[in-house]
Design a protein around this motif. Structure first.
Motif, short mmCIF file in Angstrom:
data_model
loop_
_atom_site.label_atom_id
_atom_site.label_comp_id
_atom_site.label_asym_id
_atom_site.label_seq_id
_atom_site.Cartn_x
_atom_site.Cartn_y
_atom_site.Cartn_z
N SER A 74 0.86 -1.19 0.00
CA SER A 74 0.00 0.00 0.00
C SER A 74 0.89 1.24 0.00
O SER A 74 2.06 1.18 0.40
CB SER A 74 -0.88 0.02 1.25
N ASP A 75 0.34 2.38 -0.41
CA ASP A 75 1.10 3.64 -0.43
C ASP A 75 1.68 3.95 0.95
O ASP A 75 2.81 4.39 1.07
CB ASP A 75 0.19 4.81 -0.85
N GLN A 76 0.86 3.67 1.96
CA GLN A 76 1.27 4.00 3.33
C GLN A 76 2.48 3.15 3.76
O GLN A 76 3.43 3.67 4.32
CB GLN A 76 0.10 3.76 4.27
N ASP A 77 2.41 1.84 3.47
CA ASP A 77 3.52 0.96 3.84
C ASP A 77 4.78 1.31 3.05
O ASP A 77 5.89 1.21 3.55
CB ASP A 77 3.15 -0.51 3.62
N ARG A 79 5.59 4.25 2.03
CA ARG A 79 6.15 5.48 2.59
C ARG A 79 7.05 5.16 3.79
O ARG A 79 8.08 5.77 3.98
CB ARG A 79 5.04 6.45 2.98
N LYS A 80 6.61 4.16 4.59
CA LYS A 80 7.40 3.77 5.76
C LYS A 80 8.72 3.12 5.34
O LYS A 80 9.76 3.35 5.93
CB LYS A 80 6.59 2.78 6.61
#
Ligand SMILES: Nc1ncnc2c1ncn2[C@@H]1O[C@H](COP(=O)(O)OP(=O)(O)O)[C@@H](O)[C@H]1O
Ligand code: SF4
Ligand SMILES: [Mg+2]
Length: 317
Positions: A74-77, A79-80
């Protein structure tokens, strides 16, 4: 550790990358080499999950890291992960450095974000990292602004920022191209040292075969968005099988006087708008025959090396 398999990328109808395959482990430096326009940066952008930002997308293949397929993240993962476990260093340090902020603060913030350190602990760690990169007077440097540093020093600061996140993979896209030769050698030495001491996996992207010879364990040779040959550096330099690899090796100056004449390969890398049919290298290849213009040679593995050529140069051993 990081494994890319059969990666293909498109921008609308344009397909600048296909069949890109390689892997790199901890404690290893992999070189990705090819002339400008061969797809090296797009490969790095793909691994970093940055293609959507420039309007590209992965159409097939996988990128696995720590047993997860990054193409499904996912985009969020992502980013991390980005700037955390996987870091990208680019040719221009100013794409990573903020000209208005002091050096120390810029590195501290990475440690605080990714390692949840207190302000004081982050600064201690920043000073430690700068010291490991052989930056003199680290505490003093922390108070400086980017414009007060030389190009080579700025690039070291960018490496420090990448290290502050405690990554296990660093992708370095032409990290020394903008620097003069002596500083170039120092930066390469620092990166190599980190691979050994911290068991990092380093992907070193360069257009310069002599950097590969100097710094890498394995090499992937790219041409027109494809891998044309890959394998351990000793094997590839000892017995290059692809005519393009041979040409790149022949371009390495053997002495200063020869270097002064600046040798190169005749012709230019095709742009993504007009990749030739068949083997993309055929318009520049002395060994080309009719089949080369019509059929793309597959990447065929033999032992530790792999080559994509209908008529590979025979090895002598
Ligand atoms: N944003 C983009 N949109 C469309 N094509 C691109 C884009 N970026 C790069 N390309 C094309 O992809 C090919 C590979 O580019 P790149 O990965 O930057 O090569 P390298 O880093 O090896 O010089 C080139 O033909 C380039 O024109
Ligand atoms: S496939 Fe043909 S054109 Fe391509 S590198 Fe091999 S010999 Fe040359
Ligand atoms: Mg590039």
């Amino acid at each position: 550790m990081l494994q890319v398999k059969n990666l293909a990328v498109s921008f609308g109808l344009e397909k600048p990358l296909s069949g890109v395959t390689f892997d790199v482990r901890n404690g290893e430096t992999l070189g990705i080499v090819g002339e400008s326009g061969s797809g090296k940066s797009l490969t790095a952008m793909s691994v970093m999950g940055l293609l959507p930002l420039i309007g590209g997308r992965i159409t097939s293949g996988s990128i696995s890291f720590d047993e997860q397929d990054l193409t499904k993240l996912s985009d969020q993962d992502y980013r991390k992960l980005r700037g955390g476990r996987i870091s990208l260093i680019t040719q221009n340090p100013m794409t990573s450095l903020d000209p208005l902020k002091r050096i120390g603060g810029q590195i501290d913030v990475v440690g605080r974000l990714h390692m949840s350190l207190s302000k004081a602990d982050a600064r201690k760690r920043t000073i430690d990292i700068l010291g490991r990169l052989r930056i003199p007077d680290p505490a003093l440097i922390c108070e400086r602004y980017p414009h007060q540093m030389s190009g080579g020093m700025k690039q070291r600061i960018v490496i420090a920022m990448a290290l502050a996140a405690n990554p296990s993979v660093i992708l370095a896209d032409e990290p020394t191209t903008a620097l003069d030769v002596t500083v170039q050698a120092q930066i390469i030495q620092i990166l190599n040292g980190l691979v050994r001491e911290q068991n990092l996996a380093l992907v070193l992207i360069t257009h310069d075969m002599s950097v590969v010879a100097q710094a890498c364990d394995k090499v992937v040779v790219m041409y027109a968005g494809r891998v044309v040959e890959q394998g351990p550096v000793a094997a590839i330099f000892g017995h290059p099988q692809h005519p393009y690899t041979r040409a790149l090796i022949d371009c390495i100056p053997r002495s200063l006087t020869e270097g002064a004449r600046l040798r190169g390969i005749e012709g230019t890398v095709p742009s993504v708008l007009n990749y030739p049919s068949g083997c993309p290298f055929h318009p520049r290849c002395a060994r080309a025959e009719a089949v080369c213009g019509s059929t793309i040679p597959p990447l065929v593995a033999a032992g530790q090396t792999a080559v994509a050529c209908h008529f590979p140069v025979e090895t002598t051993s």
